[in-house]
Design a protein around this motif. Structure first.
Motif, short mmCIF file in Angstrom:
data_model
loop_
_atom_site.label_atom_id
_atom_site.label_comp_id
_atom_site.label_asym_id
_atom_site.label_seq_id
_atom_site.Cartn_x
_atom_site.Cartn_y
_atom_site.Cartn_z
N UNK A 1 9.90 58.22 12.59
CA UNK A 1 8.72 59.06 12.80
C UNK A 1 7.98 58.66 14.07
N UNK A 2 7.06 59.50 14.48
CA UNK A 2 6.16 59.13 15.57
C UNK A 2 6.82 59.07 16.93
N UNK A 3 7.79 59.92 17.19
CA UNK A 3 8.32 60.01 18.54
C UNK A 3 9.36 58.95 18.83
N UNK A 4 9.55 58.70 20.12
CA UNK A 4 10.67 57.88 20.55
C UNK A 4 10.55 56.42 20.10
N UNK A 5 9.32 55.90 20.18
CA UNK A 5 9.15 54.47 19.91
C UNK A 5 8.93 54.18 18.44
N UNK A 6 8.85 55.22 17.62
CA UNK A 6 8.57 54.98 16.22
C UNK A 6 7.10 54.70 16.01
#
Lengths: 596, 196
Positions: B127-132
């Motif tokens: 979740x939350x995009x590329x970096x998690x």
């Protein structure tokens, strides 16, 4: 007094450079109404005074990373504290760096400016050519809130990178653009080749123009003086944004009071600003009373009232306060032996028992305490002490019985800011000072007040001994005295504000002394050691000068140039400079030649 | 009586004042033994022929089945509650548990814990995009996303995730994201300025 001004050449002539145009594309177009147009026809000639701060300033900065440079003075600290609250509410990241002089600013800028696009200067930078000194990247935008006037002319007319916040003061007399700058395109390039009538005429015209420019620049830069307090400018900004509260109002009041306490502005200006602040106060108090929720602003209860100019009297005893206030000490000549009698007479007329006058004000009889002001007011006329009475503000902090006059805050902050006694770094003093503005940390203010009592005691003792020993020497065009390391408490005076307080006290005392009377209209230069090798030199204008404007800034520059030395640190207040002790005699010699 | 030991096991778990009581191997073995005996009776009964008078095992089997069911429920409840505790601790302490707690875990619990951690990590990466997104941070929503800090010693440059560069040198003050600062505050490089 004649100063020869060698104004820097025609830099900045080549307009517009590519960076400028690029910048203009990036920034939103500025509607005409907000910018002072010195010249209606030519768009690029306007001065960069941003008046409607709320939009132009805020639109730029909100959400960005701001670099904030703050000078070491009370007004700057207050303004900075108000700005910090604003930044916090806008979620604007910032880095705050206190700087003391031009050289420090340049160094700090180099270190901190990485990737920063917006820089704000508070009480610094306005009177130096920022673009040339700091060499910023072309897309850096610099906002200047500086009460040191005159502003550098290149800052005023910089179209792209520098914005001065606040209204231009009429008394500044900013020269017209075309008197200072010349477009390179119209300059005849081929002067040497053909010497015909046309070229000669042009050359003559140019020479005349240059003469005129030098004259105009000389008039403009001759005197340095103090403009509107930065804290007021910033307060107005947040007021326009609807983010003002009692806290920030109090900080603005302290900033303004600083200027009048240090004698930087004339009485009328203070009175004008005061009325506006009183209106703000009544507006904000009624808002906070209606507010049912207990909000932070209720830490402060501010009242506007007539008050006494007696220093720190609420936190000291009446006698000590009378002795240490410039105006009462001068009028009653309190440094002589016979003055004791006069002091007692005044106290008797006030109706204050001697016992009580030696007691802490806070432990005096309640009725005496409450009526003290009216008691002094009735006799003020008889002793020519009218000056003692002025309009001011008092604040009570944190529901307690801690009453502070605005000037108490100012004195306490000066001492916190310049308290380098215990090997404290300047930076940590600054942190202390900025913390002391928080209502919950008012014990820092009490701490500062204690320090200030020591400073006042030392000032009075020092002035007394200087007058007795005749240590204030006349060098012809000015008076001077030097504090050396044999003087007691010399380390108290290592920084400009305390030194200026000492200087003002000394000069006033001098002017009222009979044997110095003939020098009454002379300015004064004081110097104190700052370290083993360096010392600070500070000049203040003569007592007789109605408007407190100071020509030492220019004179110091010239003197340093003549003896061919660079100052170690030039303070933002141009009439103070740090030089090496061994250069000092030469410096004074060349000053007296320049000024005579 | 049947089921006594099982209820004892549950009660013990509830009475215990320890954060995570040791896994009660002995008692569980006893319960299982009891279950085996009960089961044996049922099996034997099933294999014999039913006779309403001489070999009427209906009542006996019914009672034993109930006891068996009860033991099973208690065992499951015991294990479930322990796993709940472990899960809570995963969020409190992170993926590495203190030694005292680890010593009290059974083999199965260790395996479950590792699996749970892995699943959680995978989820947070997803979740939350590329970096998690690290769900462990800010379990309570912070009052401000940014805080005011004062630099106590020269540290040098600090680049934020968003690209801004802060130069941390002594006595400079900064207003910056809380998440980036927490570590430096713990190290004593920065100090949180509390003005209110």
């Amino acid at each position: 007094m004649k100063l020869h001004i060698d104004f820097r050449g025609n830099r900045k002539i080549a307009l517009p450079d590519s960076a400028d145009t690029e910048r203009r594309k990036l920034s939103p177009p500025i509607p005409q109404g907000r910018i002072h147009l010195s010249h209606q026809l030519h768009e690029p000639l306007h001065m960069m005074f941003v008046e409607d701060l709320s939009e132009d300033f805020i639109n730029h900065i909100s959400g960005e990373h701001i670099l904030l440079f703050v000078n070491y003075d009370v007004d700057a600290v207050c303004a900075c504290r108000i700005l910090q609250n604003l930044f916090r509410s806008e979620s604007t990241l910032y880095t705050l760096v206190p700087v003391e002089g031009t050289q420090e600013l340049v160094e700090a800028y180099k270190r901190f400016s990485d990737k920063v696009k917006y820089v704000v200067f508070i009480n610094c930078g306005g009177s130096i050519d920022l673009v040339e000194t700091l060499e910023p990247e072309p897309d850096v935008l610099m906002f200047v809130i500086d009460s040191h006037k005159p502003s550098d002319i290149c800052n005023v007319y910089s179209r792209s990178q520098v914005r001065l916040l606040g209204k231009p003061d009429e008394s500044e007399n900013i020269p017209q653009f075309e008197d200072i700058f010349l477009d390179t395109d119209t300059e005849p390039e081929s002067e040497e080749e053909e010497v015909n009538e046309e070229a000669l005429k042009k050359r003559r015209e140019r020479k005349l123009w240059e003469e005129k420019r030098n004259r105009v620049m000389f008039d403009y830069t001759q005197f340095s003086f103090c403009g509107r307090a930065s804290s007021l400018v910033v307060f107005e900004l947040i007021w326009n944004l609807g983010k003002d509260d009692l806290e920030s109002l109090w900080w603005a009041i302290v900033g303004l009071t600083y200027q009048t306490v240090m004698g930087l502005i004339v009485e009328q200006k203070y009175a004008c600003e005061l009325q506006v602040l009183q209106l703000h106060l009544s507006r904000l108090t009624s808002i906070s009373q209606n507010d049912v929720e207990a909000n932070r602003s209720q830490f402060y209860r501010i009242t506007a009232q007539k008050d006494l100019r007696l220093v720190l009297y609420r936190h000291w005893n009446v006698q000590a306060s009378l002795r240490h206030t410039i105006c009462s000490a001068l009028k009653l000549k309190l440094w002589t032996v016979r003055s004791e009698k006069r002091l007692y007479q005044v106290l008797a007329e006030i109706g204050l028992p001697l016992k009580d006058s030696l007691q802490n004000f806070s432990s005096m009889d309640v009725t005496l305490r409450n009526e003290f002001f009216s008691m002094v007011e009735t006799i003020a006329n008889n002793h020519d002490l009218d000056e003692l009475i002025y309009h001011s503000f008092t604040v009570s902090v944190c529901y307690g019985n801690n009453f502070f006059q605005a000037s108490d805050y100012v004195y306490a902050m000066i001492c916190l800011l310049e308290d380098t006694m215990k090997d404290k770094s300047r930076g940590s003093c600054f942190s202390n000072c900025i913390d002391s503005l928080s209502p919950t940390k008012y014990n820092l203010v009490l701490n500062g007040i204690e320090k200030c009592k020591k400073l006042f005691t030392s000032i009075v003792r020092l002035v007394q001994s200087m007058l007795d020993m005749k240590q204030i020497i006349s060098a012809g065009p000015f008076l001077y005295f030097i504090i050396n390391e044999n003087t007691s408490d010399y380390s108290l005076y290592a920084h400009p504000m305390s030194l200026a307080m000492l200087a003002r006290y000394a000069l006033n005392a001098c002017a009222s002394q009979s044997n110095y009377r003939k020098h009454g209209s002379l300015p004064l230069i004081v110097s104190a050691p700052q370290s083993e090798e360096n010392c600070i030199v500070l000049g203040i204008p003569p007592v007789t000068e109605y408007v407190p404007r100071n020509f030492f800034g220019k004179a110091f520059d010239q003197a340093l140039e003549t003896i061919n030395t660079e100052p170690i640190l030039s303070y933002f207040d141009s009439a103070a400079v740090r030089i090496s002790i061994k250069d000092r005699p030469k410096f004074f010699d060349s000053l007296s030649t320049i000024l005579s | 009586m049947w089921g006594d030991k099982a209820i004892e096991l549950i009660k013990e778990l509830e009475r215990s004042t320890e954060i995570f009581p040791p896994f009660d191997d002995d008692k569980i073995r006893l319960i299982l033994e009891e279950c085996r005996v009960l089961n044996q009776f049922i099996e034997d009964a099933m294999n014999s022929t039913f006779h309403p008078e001489t070999n009427n095992y209906l009542a006996g089997v019914k009672a034993r089945t109930a006891a068996l069911e009860r033991n099973k429920r208690c065992l499951l409840a015991y294990q479930w509650n322990r796993l709940q505790m472990l899960r809570k601790m995963r969020w409190e302490f992170g993926s590495i548990l203190p030694v005292e707690i680890k010593a009290n875990m059974s083999e199965g619990e260790v395996a479950w814990f590792a699996k749970y951690s892995k699943a959680l990590a995978n989820y947070m990466k997803g979740i939350g995009g590329r970096n998690g997104l690290n769900l462990m941070l800010d379990m309570q929503p912070p009052k401000d996303l940014y805080i005011e800090v004062r630099c106590l010693k020269d540290f040098g440059k600090l680049e934020l995730d968003t690209g801004e560069v802060f130069y941390l040198s002594q006595n400079s003050q900064h207003y910056m994201p809380r998440s980036q600062v927490e570590n430096l505050v713990r190290q004593g490089v920065l100090e949180h300025i509390n003005w209110s």
